[in-house]
Design an enzyme around this catalytic site. Structure first.
Site, short mmCIF file in Angstrom:
data_model
loop_
_atom_site.label_atom_id
_atom_site.label_comp_id
_atom_site.label_asym_id
_atom_site.label_seq_id
_atom_site.Cartn_x
_atom_site.Cartn_y
_atom_site.Cartn_z
N HIS A 154 11.71 -13.57 -7.51
CA HIS A 154 11.15 -14.94 -7.48
C HIS A 154 11.02 -15.53 -8.87
O HIS A 154 10.34 -16.54 -9.04
CB HIS A 154 9.79 -14.94 -6.79
N CYS A 289 -3.51 -0.05 -3.58
CA CYS A 289 -2.43 0.73 -4.19
C CYS A 289 -2.81 1.25 -5.57
O CYS A 289 -2.25 2.25 -6.03
CB CYS A 289 -1.12 -0.04 -4.22
#
Ligand SMILES: [Zn+2]
Length: 307
Positions: A154, A289
């Site tokens: 992106h 995470c």
């Protein structure tokens, strides 16, 4: 595999569409394992690891995404301003939004998930093993953590592209131009700065002086085909795939991870969500995470201790 034109956040190519329509067809329906030792056994033998990362990794560093409940800049969300139409209508407002996002990043830092990925790449590179990060995040926190093999699908908050000549360049100026200094406040009562277009960031290529825009992929825009080709190569060559901070039903992991799993390559998810789509993968580790990834990617006892 040849990638057809894939439109950002929407249209999948026919190959993947067919696979996603019936994602379970050739897959084992057993629940994914959360057996860390079993994951580590596979990890210790992997030579080519692809790590797909998404917004969840950035969120753990406190990076705002301007999406979902409460995710507003003034009275808008990312999907209102991160479009070519919004930029054409009001480039000053869109530049204020991106200027704010760039300045916010000066106060944010890579978290233990970014650092674990970077450390793993560095360590494994000395063992002739490869780690590639494929990220939808535009904040460059992977780079700041020390990762080298990064595919930013992106784009980046810290790159600009000239709308006249197309030249792209890295840009870490703060503020990016004098007229944006002190602008971009996110408070809903803030008025537009209404900066004249000639005072917005401009191209520095000789004789151009065109208007610059953030070199990010906006809603409705096509992903860069060169980067997609490199992503496809990584997905075709990897022997282990991690999906981190994004669920496997959300773009881009929804496009990429199933094709890896369909080759019989182990896919391990690390995220906060447990979805039906995770059933096609070998492992799922639930939780932040920044907590789950460092022990998963730490040096394995079978790794060469001298490098
Ligand atoms: Zn230019």
């Amino acid at each position: 595999m040849i990638v057809c034109k894939i439109t950002c956040r929407g249209i999948l190519n026919s190959h993947l569409r067919a696979r996603l329509r019936n994602p379970w067809s050739s897959q084992n329906m057993a629940r994914p394992s959360s057996d860390l030792a079993a994951f580590r056994e596979i990890f210790s033998k992997a030579k080519h690891i692809a790590i797909l990362t998404g917004a969840g990794v950035s969120a753990e560093s406190g990076v705002p995404t301007f999406r979902g409940a409460g995710g507003y800049w003034r009275k808008w969300q990312a999907q209102d301003l991160a479009t070519p139409e919004a930029f054409a209508r009001n480039p000053s407002r869109v530049w204020e939004f991106y200027h704010y996002r760039r300045e916010v990043m000066l106060t944010k830092n890579p978290n233990p998930a970014h650092l674990a990925i970077a450390e793993c790449e560095e360590r494994l590179s000395k063992q002739a093993r490869k780690v590639t990060v494929i990220t939808q995040n535009i904040d460059e926190l992977h780079r700041r953590a020390g990762s080298k093999n990064i595919l930013e699908i992106h784009g980046s908050l810290f790159k600009t592209r000239c709308v006249s000549c197309g030249h792209e360049s890295a840009n870490y100026k703060s503020p990016i131009c004098a007229a944006l200094e002190g602008k971009g406040a996110p408070d809903p009562n803030t008025s537009d700065a209404g900066i004249p277009v000639q005072d917005l960031p401009r191209c520095e290529q000789a004789g151009c002086h065109g208007l610059l825009r953030p070199a990010v992929v906006w809603f409705g825009e096509t992903l860069d085909s060169d980067i997609l080709t490199r992503v496809e190569q990584e997905l075709d060559n990897c022997d282990l795939c991690l999906v981190v901070g994004t669920s496997s039903i959300v773009y881009p992991a929804a496009m990429f991870a199933p094709q890896v799993a369909a080759r019989g390559v182990p896919v391990a998810e690390f995220n906060m969500e447990d979805t039906p789509a995770t059933m096609r993968f070998k492992f799922h580790f639930h939780g932040p995470c920044g907590t789950t990834l460092p022990p998963a990617l730490a040096r394995h006892e079978t790794e060469d201790q001298t490098v």
